[in-house]
Motif scaffolding. Structure first.
Motif, PDB file in Angstrom:
ATOM      1  N   THR A  21       0.769  -1.094  -0.075  1.00 17.13           N
ATOM      2  CA  THR A  21      -0.202   0.159   0.002  1.00 17.13           C
ATOM      3  C   THR A  21       0.843   0.571  -0.195  1.00 17.13           C
ATOM      4  O   THR A  21       1.931   1.437   0.358  1.00 17.13           O
ATOM      5  CB  THR A  21      -1.143  -0.060   1.286  1.00 17.13           C
ATOM      6  OG1 THR A  21       0.112  -0.065   2.583  1.00 17.13           O
ATOM      7  CG2 THR A  21      -2.295  -1.321   1.135  1.00 17.13           C
ATOM      8  N   ASP A  22       0.343   2.031  -0.482  1.00 17.10           N
ATOM      9  CA  ASP A  22       0.821   3.656  -0.313  1.00 17.10           C
ATOM     10  C   ASP A  22       0.953   3.769   1.094  1.00 17.10           C
ATOM     11  O   ASP A  22       0.585   3.334   2.059  1.00 17.10           O
ATOM     12  CB  ASP A  22       0.336   4.220  -1.282  1.00 17.10           C
ATOM     13  CG  ASP A  22      -0.853   4.995  -0.711  1.00 17.10           C
ATOM     14  OD1 ASP A  22      -1.296   5.034   0.001  1.00 17.10           O
ATOM     15  OD2 ASP A  22      -0.928   6.411  -2.079  1.00 17.10           O
ATOM     16  N   HIS A  24      -0.356   5.827   2.420  1.00 18.53           N
ATOM     17  CA  HIS A  24      -2.074   6.515   2.703  1.00 18.53           C
ATOM     18  C   HIS A  24      -3.229   5.064   3.183  1.00 18.53           C
ATOM     19  O   HIS A  24      -4.109   5.659   3.324  1.00 18.53           O
ATOM     20  CB  HIS A  24      -1.895   7.936   2.449  1.00 18.53           C
ATOM     21  CG  HIS A  24      -1.885   9.075   2.301  1.00 18.53           C
ATOM     22  ND1 HIS A  24      -1.278   9.688   2.695  1.00 18.53           N
ATOM     23  CD2 HIS A  24      -0.581   8.704   1.271  1.00 18.53           C
ATOM     24  CE1 HIS A  24      -0.613  10.635   3.318  1.00 18.53           C
ATOM     25  NE2 HIS A  24       0.596  10.589   2.416  1.00 18.53           N
ATOM     26  N   TYR A  26      -3.467   3.612   0.548  1.00 20.98           N
ATOM     27  CA  TYR A  26      -4.251   2.947  -0.650  1.00 20.98           C
ATOM     28  C   TYR A  26      -3.109   1.884  -1.482  1.00 20.98           C
ATOM     29  O   TYR A  26      -1.896   2.156  -1.241  1.00 20.98           O
ATOM     30  CB  TYR A  26      -4.171   3.921  -1.678  1.00 20.98           C
ATOM     31  CG  TYR A  26      -5.102   5.393  -1.736  1.00 20.98           C
ATOM     32  CD1 TYR A  26      -6.429   5.559  -1.924  1.00 20.98           C
ATOM     33  CD2 TYR A  26      -4.625   6.384  -0.409  1.00 20.98           C
ATOM     34  CE1 TYR A  26      -7.002   6.329  -1.422  1.00 20.98           C
ATOM     35  CE2 TYR A  26      -5.276   7.416  -0.249  1.00 20.98           C
ATOM     36  CZ  TYR A  26      -6.910   7.452  -0.775  1.00 20.98           C
ATOM     37  OH  TYR A  26      -7.124   8.835  -0.161  1.00 20.98           O
ATOM     38  N   ASP A  30      -4.295  -0.622  -7.448  1.00 18.35           N
ATOM     39  CA  ASP A  30      -4.947  -0.210  -7.858  1.00 18.35           C
ATOM     40  C   ASP A  30      -4.934   0.130  -8.741  1.00 18.35           C
ATOM     41  O   ASP A  30      -3.971   1.284  -8.990  1.00 18.35           O
ATOM     42  CB  ASP A  30      -5.686   1.103  -6.819  1.00 18.35           C
ATOM     43  CG  ASP A  30      -6.698   2.001  -7.411  1.00 18.35           C
ATOM     44  OD1 ASP A  30      -6.996   2.299  -8.452  1.00 18.35           O
ATOM     45  OD2 ASP A  30      -7.108   2.817  -6.412  1.00 18.35           O
ATOM     46  N   THR A  32      -6.215   3.399 -10.054  1.00 20.01           N
ATOM     47  CA  THR A  32      -5.568   4.171 -10.078  1.00 20.01           C
ATOM     48  C   THR A  32      -4.544   5.102 -10.161  1.00 20.01           C
ATOM     49  O   THR A  32      -4.302   5.937 -10.149  1.00 20.01           O
ATOM     50  CB  THR A  32      -7.211   5.343  -9.470  1.00 20.01           C
ATOM     51  OG1 THR A  32      -6.918   4.713  -8.208  1.00 20.01           O
ATOM     52  CG2 THR A  32      -8.513   4.750  -9.919  1.00 20.01           C
ATOM     53  N   ILE A  33      -3.842   4.028  -9.635  1.00 24.02           N
ATOM     54  CA  ILE A  33      -2.587   4.564  -9.214  1.00 24.02           C
ATOM     55  C   ILE A  33      -1.656   4.062  -9.995  1.00 24.02           C
ATOM     56  O   ILE A  33      -0.279   5.024 -10.240  1.00 24.02           O
ATOM     57  CB  ILE A  33      -1.984   3.933  -7.873  1.00 24.02           C
ATOM     58  CG1 ILE A  33      -3.000   4.294  -7.010  1.00 24.02           C
ATOM     59  CG2 ILE A  33      -0.425   4.420  -7.521  1.00 24.02           C
ATOM     60  CD1 ILE A  33      -2.742   3.992  -5.417  1.00 24.02           C
ATOM     61  N   LYS A  50       0.606   7.609 -10.713  1.00 25.03           N
ATOM     62  CA  LYS A  50      -0.362   9.016 -10.311  1.00 25.03           C
ATOM     63  C   LYS A  50      -0.429   9.170  -8.925  1.00 25.03           C
ATOM     64  O   LYS A  50      -1.416   7.881  -8.853  1.00 25.03           O
ATOM     65  CB  LYS A  50      -1.849   9.308 -10.723  1.00 25.03           C
ATOM     66  CG  LYS A  50      -2.348  10.069 -10.462  1.00 25.03           C
ATOM     67  CD  LYS A  50      -3.675  10.576 -11.324  1.00 25.03           C
ATOM     68  CE  LYS A  50      -4.064  11.946 -10.892  1.00 25.03           C
ATOM     69  NZ  LYS A  50      -5.662  12.007 -11.074  1.00 25.03           N
ATOM     70  N   LYS A  52      -1.770   8.852  -5.281  1.00 22.26           N
ATOM     71  CA  LYS A  52      -2.907  10.025  -4.564  1.00 22.26           C
ATOM     72  C   LYS A  52      -2.429  10.926  -4.326  1.00 22.26           C
ATOM     73  O   LYS A  52      -3.606  11.890  -4.477  1.00 22.26           O
ATOM     74  CB  LYS A  52      -3.698   8.732  -3.441  1.00 22.26           C
ATOM     75  CG  LYS A  52      -4.137   7.228  -4.190  1.00 22.26           C
ATOM     76  CD  LYS A  52      -5.649   7.667  -4.777  1.00 22.26           C
ATOM     77  CE  LYS A  52      -6.113   6.398  -5.408  1.00 22.26           C
ATOM     78  NZ  LYS A  52      -7.008   6.341  -5.504  1.00 22.26           N
ATOM     79  N   MET A  53      -1.720  10.947  -3.098  1.00 22.67           N
ATOM     80  CA  MET A  53      -1.828  12.344  -2.223  1.00 22.67           C
ATOM     81  C   MET A  53      -0.281  12.705  -3.453  1.00 22.67           C
ATOM     82  O   MET A  53       0.710  12.904  -3.089  1.00 22.67           O
ATOM     83  CB  MET A  53      -0.772  12.094  -0.690  1.00 22.67           C
ATOM     84  CG  MET A  53      -1.967  11.496  -0.148  1.00 22.67           C
ATOM     85  SD  MET A  53      -3.569  12.467   0.134  1.00 22.67           S
ATOM     86  CE  MET A  53      -4.276  11.544   0.305  1.00 22.67           C
ATOM     87  N   CYS A  59       5.025  10.385   0.214  1.00 26.21           N
ATOM     88  CA  CYS A  59       4.892   9.636  -1.174  1.00 26.21           C
ATOM     89  C   CYS A  59       6.114   9.180  -2.349  1.00 26.21           C
ATOM     90  O   CYS A  59       6.174   8.235  -2.581  1.00 26.21           O
ATOM     91  CB  CYS A  59       3.230  10.155  -2.061  1.00 26.21           C
ATOM     92  SG  CYS A  59       2.051   9.468  -1.026  1.00 26.21           S
TER      93      CYS A  59
END
Length: 97
Positions: A21-22, A24, A26, A30, A32-33, A50, A52-53, A59
């Motif tokens: 996980t990142d 945060h 996530y 995923d 979206t990442i 990409k 998330k933060m 990150c």
């Protein structure tokens, strides 16, 4: 055997991204990442990401750690990250180079 090298790299990468996980919370697998991913026959990994933060230095640091983890896997010869679709992506890419 080039195909075998790519297969080793793909399995290792899939395992790492599934479990990670990142900072945060996530999941890294995923879509979206991880926007795009390629693995060459020689084991070169290129990922378009990409975060998330986009404003978060932790990150960026986590991507350094992720790159080190990936490059140490069997079958992986190199790792290149390309940060996309965030403000300041040029700075992120320069830092990761």
């Amino acid at each position: 055997m080039p195909g075998k090298t790519r297969d080793y790299a793909a399995r290792s990468l899939a395992r790492i991204l599934k479990e990670r996980t990142d900072p945060h919370g996530y999941p890294m697998n995923d879509e979206t990442i991880v926007r795009r991913l390629t693995i060459s026959d020689e084991g070169g990994v290129k990922m378009w990401l990409k975060p998330k933060m986009a404003h978060c230095p932790c990150c960026l640091h986590d991507l350094f750690l992720l790159r080190e983890e990936i490059v140490n896997q069997k079958g992986v010869s190199s790792v290149k990250f390309e940060i996309v679709d965030i403000p300041g992506s040029e700075e992120w890419n320069a830092a990761l180079s």
